[in-house]
Design a protein around this motif. Structure first.
Motif, PDB file in Angstrom:
ATOM      1  N   LYS A 171      14.800  29.866  26.984  1.00  0.00           N
ATOM      2  CA  LYS A 171      14.631  28.432  27.146  1.00  0.00           C
ATOM      3  C   LYS A 171      13.544  28.006  26.175  1.00  0.00           C
ATOM      4  CE  LYS A 171      13.817  24.726  30.458  1.00  0.00           C
ATOM      5  NZ  LYS A 171      13.558  24.384  31.888  1.00  0.00           N
ATOM      6  N   PRO A 172      13.839  27.097  25.269  1.00  0.00           N
ATOM      7  CA  PRO A 172      12.838  26.705  24.273  1.00  0.00           C
ATOM      8  C   PRO A 172      11.690  25.928  24.910  1.00  0.00           C
ATOM      9  CG  PRO A 172      14.739  25.275  24.148  1.00  0.00           C
ATOM     10  CD  PRO A 172      15.096  26.351  25.129  1.00  0.00           C
ATOM     11  N   ASP A 173      10.621  25.781  24.166  1.00  0.00           N
ATOM     12  CA  ASP A 173       9.489  24.967  24.602  1.00  0.00           C
ATOM     13  C   ASP A 173       9.899  23.503  24.510  1.00  0.00           C
ATOM     14  OD1 ASP A 173       7.170  23.624  25.076  1.00  0.00           O
ATOM     15  OD2 ASP A 173       5.968  24.673  23.573  1.00  0.00           O
ATOM     16  N   LEU A 174      10.174  22.898  25.648  1.00  0.00           N
ATOM     17  CA  LEU A 174      10.689  21.532  25.673  1.00  0.00           C
ATOM     18  C   LEU A 174       9.587  20.484  25.618  1.00  0.00           C
ATOM     19  CD1 LEU A 174      13.559  21.905  28.309  1.00  0.00           C
ATOM     20  CD2 LEU A 174      13.651  22.155  25.823  1.00  0.00           C
ATOM     21  N   THR A 175       8.354  20.918  25.440  1.00  0.00           N
ATOM     22  CA  THR A 175       7.269  19.947  25.326  1.00  0.00           C
ATOM     23  C   THR A 175       7.162  19.380  23.914  1.00  0.00           C
ATOM     24  OG1 THR A 175       5.620  21.666  24.807  1.00  0.00           O
ATOM     25  CG2 THR A 175       5.966  21.123  27.134  1.00  0.00           C
ATOM     26  N   HIS A 176       7.800  20.018  22.952  1.00  0.00           N
ATOM     27  CA  HIS A 176       7.691  19.586  21.560  1.00  0.00           C
ATOM     28  C   HIS A 176       8.923  18.791  21.150  1.00  0.00           C
ATOM     29  CE1 HIS A 176       4.733  22.867  21.787  1.00  0.00           C
ATOM     30  NE2 HIS A 176       4.099  22.200  20.828  1.00  0.00           N
ATOM     31  N   TRP A 177       9.060  17.600  21.715  1.00  0.00           N
ATOM     32  CA  TRP A 177      10.192  16.742  21.385  1.00  0.00           C
ATOM     33  C   TRP A 177       9.705  15.565  20.547  1.00  0.00           C
ATOM     34  CZ3 TRP A 177       9.154  11.946  23.228  1.00  0.00           C
ATOM     35  CH2 TRP A 177       8.339  11.841  24.371  1.00  0.00           C
ATOM     36  N   VAL A 178      10.659  14.947  19.861  1.00  0.00           N
ATOM     37  CA  VAL A 178      10.358  13.761  19.055  1.00  0.00           C
ATOM     38  C   VAL A 178      11.378  12.682  19.392  1.00  0.00           C
ATOM     39  CG1 VAL A 178       9.323  15.075  17.168  1.00  0.00           C
ATOM     40  CG2 VAL A 178      11.770  14.563  17.103  1.00  0.00           C
ATOM     41  N   ASN A 179      10.977  11.440  19.257  1.00  0.00           N
ATOM     42  CA  ASN A 179      11.907  10.327  19.442  1.00  0.00           C
ATOM     43  C   ASN A 179      12.704  10.094  18.165  1.00  0.00           C
ATOM     44  OD1 ASN A 179       9.430   9.077  21.410  1.00  0.00           O
ATOM     45  ND2 ASN A 179      11.516   8.894  22.163  1.00  0.00           N
ATOM     46  N   ALA A 180      14.005   9.877  18.319  1.00  0.00           N
ATOM     47  CA  ALA A 180      14.862   9.552  17.176  1.00  0.00           C
ATOM     48  C   ALA A 180      14.737   8.059  16.882  1.00  0.00           C
ATOM     49  CB  ALA A 180      16.312   9.933  17.472  1.00  0.00           C
ATOM     50  N   VAL A 181      13.623   7.690  16.283  1.00  0.00           N
ATOM     51  CA  VAL A 181      13.364   6.288  15.941  1.00  0.00           C
ATOM     52  C   VAL A 181      14.226   5.918  14.736  1.00  0.00           C
ATOM     53  CG1 VAL A 181      11.616   4.684  15.117  1.00  0.00           C
ATOM     54  CG2 VAL A 181      11.034   6.378  16.868  1.00  0.00           C
ATOM     55  N   MET A 182      14.991   4.834  14.864  1.00  0.00           N
ATOM     56  CA  MET A 182      15.901   4.448  13.780  1.00  0.00           C
ATOM     57  C   MET A 182      16.302   2.990  13.939  1.00  0.00           C
ATOM     58  SD  MET A 182      19.265   6.655  14.998  1.00  0.00           S
ATOM     59  CE  MET A 182      19.906   6.565  16.679  1.00  0.00           C
ATOM     60  N   PRO A 183      16.599   2.325  12.828  1.00  0.00           N
ATOM     61  CA  PRO A 183      16.988   0.914  12.905  1.00  0.00           C
ATOM     62  C   PRO A 183      18.431   0.736  13.365  1.00  0.00           C
ATOM     63  CG  PRO A 183      16.963   1.631  10.627  1.00  0.00           C
ATOM     64  CD  PRO A 183      16.427   2.774  11.442  1.00  0.00           C
ATOM     65  N   LYS A 184      18.744  -0.465  13.771  1.00  0.00           N
ATOM     66  CA  LYS A 184      20.097  -0.849  14.181  1.00  0.00           C
ATOM     67  C   LYS A 184      21.122  -0.416  13.128  1.00  0.00           C
ATOM     68  CE  LYS A 184      22.673  -5.126  15.201  1.00  0.00           C
ATOM     69  NZ  LYS A 184      22.500  -6.594  15.377  1.00  0.00           N
ATOM     70  N   GLY A 185      22.248   0.128  13.594  1.00  0.00           N
ATOM     71  CA  GLY A 185      23.295   0.563  12.679  1.00  0.00           C
ATOM     72  C   GLY A 185      23.144   1.979  12.198  1.00  0.00           C
ATOM     73  N   SER A 186      22.075   2.665  12.616  1.00  0.00           N
ATOM     74  CA  SER A 186      21.844   4.055  12.222  1.00  0.00           C
ATOM     75  C   SER A 186      22.553   5.001  13.188  1.00  0.00           C
ATOM     76  CB  SER A 186      20.340   4.359  12.211  1.00  0.00           C
ATOM     77  OG  SER A 186      19.647   3.482  11.348  1.00  0.00           O
ATOM     78  N   ALA A 187      22.647   6.277  12.783  1.00  0.00           N
ATOM     79  CA  ALA A 187      23.298   7.282  13.616  1.00  0.00           C
ATOM     80  C   ALA A 187      22.446   8.531  13.684  1.00  0.00           C
ATOM     81  CB  ALA A 187      24.679   7.620  13.072  1.00  0.00           C
ATOM     82  N   LEU A 188      22.252   9.022  14.890  1.00  0.00           N
ATOM     83  CA  LEU A 188      21.608  10.315  15.128  1.00  0.00           C
ATOM     84  C   LEU A 188      22.705  11.353  15.304  1.00  0.00           C
ATOM     85  CD1 LEU A 188      19.374  12.352  16.073  1.00  0.00           C
ATOM     86  CD2 LEU A 188      19.729  11.404  18.391  1.00  0.00           C
ATOM     87  N   PHE A 189      22.712  12.367  14.453  1.00  0.00           N
ATOM     88  CA  PHE A 189      23.630  13.498  14.586  1.00  0.00           C
ATOM     89  C   PHE A 189      22.862  14.641  15.252  1.00  0.00           C
ATOM     90  CE2 PHE A 189      25.246  10.990  11.155  1.00  0.00           C
ATOM     91  CZ  PHE A 189      26.620  11.198  11.098  1.00  0.00           C
ATOM     92  N   TYR A 190      23.466  15.295  16.235  1.00  0.00           N
ATOM     93  CA  TYR A 190      22.812  16.460  16.831  1.00  0.00           C
ATOM     94  C   TYR A 190      23.876  17.464  17.273  1.00  0.00           C
ATOM     95  CZ  TYR A 190      23.956  14.322  21.361  1.00  0.00           C
ATOM     96  OH  TYR A 190      24.628  13.762  22.429  1.00  0.00           O
ATOM     97  N   LEU A 191      23.498  18.721  17.283  1.00  0.00           N
ATOM     98  CA  LEU A 191      24.408  19.789  17.678  1.00  0.00           C
ATOM     99  C   LEU A 191      24.537  19.837  19.200  1.00  0.00           C
ATOM    100  CD1 LEU A 191      23.097  22.597  15.277  1.00  0.00           C
ATOM    101  CD2 LEU A 191      25.079  21.087  14.933  1.00  0.00           C
ATOM    102  N   GLY A 192      25.675  20.346  19.664  1.00  0.00           N
ATOM    103  CA  GLY A 192      25.863  20.471  21.106  1.00  0.00           C
ATOM    104  C   GLY A 192      24.858  21.394  21.752  1.00  0.00           C
ATOM    105  N   SER A 193      24.262  22.287  20.970  1.00  0.00           N
ATOM    106  CA  SER A 193      23.288  23.250  21.488  1.00  0.00           C
ATOM    107  C   SER A 193      21.851  22.745  21.413  1.00  0.00           C
ATOM    108  CB  SER A 193      23.409  24.563  20.711  1.00  0.00           C
ATOM    109  OG  SER A 193      23.222  24.345  19.319  1.00  0.00           O
ATOM    110  N   THR A 194      21.657  21.544  20.900  1.00  0.00           N
ATOM    111  CA  THR A 194      20.307  20.988  20.752  1.00  0.00           C
ATOM    112  C   THR A 194      19.866  20.297  22.043  1.00  0.00           C
ATOM    113  OG1 THR A 194      20.613  20.662  18.371  1.00  0.00           O
ATOM    114  CG2 THR A 194      18.894  19.368  19.445  1.00  0.00           C
ATOM    115  N   TRP A 195      18.666  20.603  22.495  1.00  0.00           N
ATOM    116  CA  TRP A 195      18.118  19.964  23.686  1.00  0.00           C
ATOM    117  C   TRP A 195      17.686  18.540  23.340  1.00  0.00           C
ATOM    118  CZ3 TRP A 195      17.213  22.277  28.623  1.00  0.00           C
ATOM    119  CH2 TRP A 195      17.622  23.619  28.720  1.00  0.00           C
ATOM    120  N   HIS A 196      18.046  17.599  24.200  1.00  0.00           N
ATOM    121  CA  HIS A 196      17.774  16.187  23.943  1.00  0.00           C
ATOM    122  C   HIS A 196      17.869  15.417  25.258  1.00  0.00           C
ATOM    123  CE1 HIS A 196      22.114  16.353  24.237  1.00  0.00           C
ATOM    124  NE2 HIS A 196      22.088  15.042  24.470  1.00  0.00           N
ATOM    125  N   GLY A 197      17.575  14.137  25.227  1.00  0.00           N
ATOM    126  CA  GLY A 197      17.713  13.286  26.409  1.00  0.00           C
ATOM    127  C   GLY A 197      17.274  11.876  26.082  1.00  0.00           C
ATOM    128  N   GLY A 198      17.735  10.936  26.862  1.00  0.00           N
ATOM    129  CA  GLY A 198      17.312   9.551  26.678  1.00  0.00           C
ATOM    130  C   GLY A 198      15.826   9.395  26.936  1.00  0.00           C
TER     131      GLY A 198
END
Length: 298
Positions: A171-198
């Motif tokens: 289980k990775p260290d989940l304390t080191h997360w970043v916000n996907a800050v991006m302007p309207k019309g942008s897209a965040l690509f992420y792998l199915g194996s990447t830990w993430h959340g709203g």
């Protein structure tokens, strides 16, 4: 460190850099990939469904102040321009096609995080599949920003590098997360194996986005698109989109999954020659004959 981000023009002309960043970090942003006019049209199509959100379907994981709507292509046809965006498909081709004859949509979900919502539990999207092999990605996700995503309004949280940890062992260290800050019309690509959340929405306005996932074609899709987007509606879309919805077989020649003997015009017939042209084998039996030096049947 923030996620790597790329200008949309660069992504259209050279998607390889986006793909490399995605493989390296597990997530990457392409800024302003779609025009505001398209984003606004898609948001308008989602609005009635979001407003009809069934409170009985709310549970802790989905959020206490978050609205959701699925089966998007049933009622939001302009969203197909995001779902089948050329840059999105180029990235999906690179990540998924080495492991399947074709890939398909896993799910389409509009998500609106309202003010006062807390952080969603960090998670992976591929845990529904009881399989993990190092280097094999089962799916990817693409989150489109329908307004500016900020750290204050709930921009998706991503744990860079977390895709490198096999869930059965680490289980990775989940304390080191970043916000996907991006302007309207942008897209965040992420792998199915990447830990993430709203993220938590500490602002005064909602945060609206559309999340599309794409999975290997031999896996069962998260959503049942045959019911969510039935043939009468799916026929309105072109053949590539119907393929993404699963109205075709996976594979060609002797090896096919999901075969159908009907003649409904929604169905997309696989062309074995096209598979061979992509460098894929037309079927196990044909490849076995080739290895044994036998001629294929007439």
């Amino acid at each position: 460190m923030p996620l790597q981000s790329f200008d949309a023009r660069a992504a259209r002309t050279a998607p390889a850099a986006v793909i490399d960043a995605l493989r390296s970090e597990g997530g990457v942003i392409v800024r302003q990939l779609a025009p505001d006019s398209l984003i606004d049209a898609c948001a308008a199509e989602l609005r009635p469904e979001l407003d009809r959100f069934d409170e009985s379907q709310r549970y802790d994981f989905s959020g206490k102040k978050t609205l959701r709507c699925s089966g998007v292509l049933r009622y939001a046809p302009r969203c197909v321009e995001l779902i089948a965006h050329p840059v999105v498909l180029a990235v999906a081709d690179a990540i998924l096609l080495p492991f399947c004859a074709d890939y398909r949509i896993g799910s389409n979900t509009g998500i609106e995080i309202l003010p006062g919502e807390s952080d969603q539990q960090l998670h992976r999207d591929d845990t529904m599949y009881p399989l993990q092999i190092a280097g094999l990605e089962l799916q990817i996700g693409v989150m489109w920003a329908f307004n500016d995503f900020t750290a204050e309004n709930g921009a998706t949280r991503v744990v860079p590098g977390s895709h490198r940890f096999l869930r059965a062992w680490h289980k990775p260290d989940l304390t080191h997360w970043v916000n996907a800050v991006m302007p309207k019309g942008s897209a965040l690509f992420y792998l199915g194996s990447t830990w993430h959340g709203g993220g938590a929405n500490r602002s005064q306005l909602p945060r609206l986005g559309l999340i599309n996932t794409y999975s290997l074609g031999w896996l069962r899709a998260e959503e049942n698109h045959y019911l969510e987007v039935p043939p009468a509606i799916a026929r309105r879309y072109d053949a590539p989109v119907r393929r993404l919805l699963g109205y075709t077989t996976h594979g060609a020649g002797d090896d096919q999954l999901g075969w159908c003997g009907g003649d409904d015009p929604v169905w997309v017939v696989q062309d074995p020659a096209a598979a061979v042209a992509r460098g894929q084998l037309s079927g196990f039996a044909d490849s076995r004959r080739a290895m044994q030096g036998e001629a294929p049947p007439p």
